[in-house]
Design an enzyme around this catalytic site. Structure first.
Site, short mmCIF file in Angstrom:
data_model
loop_
_atom_site.label_atom_id
_atom_site.label_comp_id
_atom_site.label_asym_id
_atom_site.label_seq_id
_atom_site.Cartn_x
_atom_site.Cartn_y
_atom_site.Cartn_z
N GLY A 113 -5.48 8.12 -43.46
CA GLY A 113 -6.02 9.48 -43.35
C GLY A 113 -4.91 10.53 -43.41
O GLY A 113 -3.81 10.32 -42.90
N ASP A 126 -23.75 -2.15 -24.40
CA ASP A 126 -24.55 -3.12 -23.64
C ASP A 126 -25.82 -2.45 -23.15
O ASP A 126 -26.11 -1.31 -23.53
CB ASP A 126 -23.69 -3.66 -22.47
CG ASP A 126 -24.00 -5.12 -22.17
OD1 ASP A 126 -25.20 -5.47 -22.04
OD2 ASP A 126 -23.05 -5.90 -22.05
N ASP A 129 -11.07 3.51 -24.47
CA ASP A 129 -11.76 3.14 -25.71
C ASP A 129 -12.23 1.70 -25.60
O ASP A 129 -11.63 0.78 -26.16
CB ASP A 129 -10.82 3.31 -26.91
CG ASP A 129 -11.52 3.01 -28.23
OD1 ASP A 129 -12.73 2.73 -28.21
OD2 ASP A 129 -10.84 3.07 -29.27
N LYS A 136 -15.43 1.04 -26.42
CA LYS A 136 -16.60 1.01 -27.33
C LYS A 136 -17.74 0.25 -26.67
O LYS A 136 -18.28 -0.71 -27.19
CB LYS A 136 -16.21 0.41 -28.69
CG LYS A 136 -15.16 1.23 -29.42
CD LYS A 136 -14.92 0.75 -30.84
CE LYS A 136 -13.87 1.61 -31.53
NZ LYS A 136 -12.50 1.43 -30.98
O1 C5P Z 1 -3.12 2.45 -35.37
P1 C5P Z 1 -4.21 3.40 -35.77
O2 C5P Z 1 -3.75 4.82 -35.87
O3 C5P Z 1 -4.98 2.95 -36.98
O4 C5P Z 1 -5.22 3.35 -34.51
C1 C5P Z 1 -6.51 3.89 -34.55
C2 C5P Z 1 -7.15 3.71 -33.20
O5 C5P Z 1 -8.44 4.26 -33.19
C3 C5P Z 1 -7.30 2.26 -32.76
O6 C5P Z 1 -7.17 2.23 -31.34
C4 C5P Z 1 -8.73 1.92 -33.16
O7 C5P Z 1 -9.28 0.91 -32.35
C5 C5P Z 1 -9.42 3.24 -32.91
N1 C5P Z 1 -10.63 3.52 -33.67
C6 C5P Z 1 -10.69 3.52 -35.04
N2 C5P Z 1 -11.87 3.83 -35.68
C7 C5P Z 1 -12.94 4.16 -34.97
C8 C5P Z 1 -12.90 4.19 -33.58
C9 C5P Z 1 -11.71 3.87 -32.95
O8 C5P Z 1 -9.67 3.26 -35.71
N3 C5P Z 1 -14.05 4.55 -35.56
#
Ligand code: C5P
Length: 211
Positions: free
Chosen positions: A175, A63, A58, A60
């Site tokens: 969520g 570039d 991940d 993201k």
């Molecule tokens: O700790 P938590 O369950 O909130 O982690 C969510 C993970 O998903 C983190 O690694 C965050 O960077 C990633 N993420 C996110 N929302 C997005 C894309 C990735 O929370 N749209």
């Protein structure tokens, strides 16, 4: 019902291996990103691969196409099975990641809409829908969409059809796994597992929502 993906955002090799070892029997994939890679190095992928679970990078990636391809090639060479890129740099930048994934037999997922409140400023609504359509058009393997907004996941599903939706935002971001699980292909859970007193027990509870 979705796969369970651990977002392993811990800050040391030893902690990463401790949590992964505990949670692994309940996981379908492990997602790692800047926090762990900056703390422990990209070669943390080596020992994590030892759990026999696919690794998702991940980063993201956002570039120009050439740089995206160079990043993606490093990711797949390190042993990852999938990469996450941003879509807002345009279809040519995403296509570079998709091509590198295809060349490596891996997958590329495109962020459409993020799960945090600030995402509503830019990465949501019509823009997210355009990103989802672009992800389909360039042959991406799926999208990232927010577990915190199930109604948006349904809208994005109508655009991408059978492609996969991986969804972060369950647990720490509020969520509800019971609501989101039927709508997605992969449920991404980070803090609710890796900060739990018993990560194995926490992972097992989320795994109840799997296929
Ligand atoms: O700790 P938590 O369950 O909130 O982690 C969510 C993970 O998903 C983190 O690694 C965050 O960077 C990633 N993420 C996110 N929302 C997005 C894309 C990735 O929370 N749209």
């Amino acid at each position: 019902m979705p796969d369970l993906i651990l977002a392993l955002d811990v800050l040391s090799r030893s902690e990463a291996l401790r949590v992964a070892d505990a949670a692994a029997p309940h996981l379908d994939a492990i997602k790692i990103g800047y926090p762990l890679v900056l703390a422990a190095g990209l070669d943390i992928a080596g020992p994590l691969s030892g759990f026999g679970i696919p690794l998702i990078a991940d980063f993201k990636v956002a570039d120009i196409p050439n740089t995206n391809r160079l990043i993606a090639e490093q990711v797949f060479a390190a042993g990852f099975s999938a990469i996450i890129c941003q879509g807002f740099c345009g279809s040519d930048s995403v296509a570079a990641c998709v091509e590198a994934a295809d060349d490596a037999g891996g997958e590329c997922y495109v962020v459409t809409e993020m799960s945090h409140p600030g995402a509503l400023e830019f990465l949501s609504g019509k823009n997210a829908e355009l990103l989802a359509q672009m992800a389909v058009d360039v042959g991406a393997h799926g999208i990232i969409a927010p577990a915190t907004r199930p109604e948006r996941v349904q809208t994005l599903r109508a655009i991408i059809g059978e492609k996969k939706i991986l969804s972060p935002g369950v647990g720490a971001q509020g969520g509800d796994p019971a609501v989101i699980a039927p709508l997605i292909d992969g449920m991404i859970v980070g803090r609710a597992i890796y900060t739990a007193e018993n990560p194995a027990k926490a992972a097992r509870a989320y795994a109840e929502f799997r296929r």
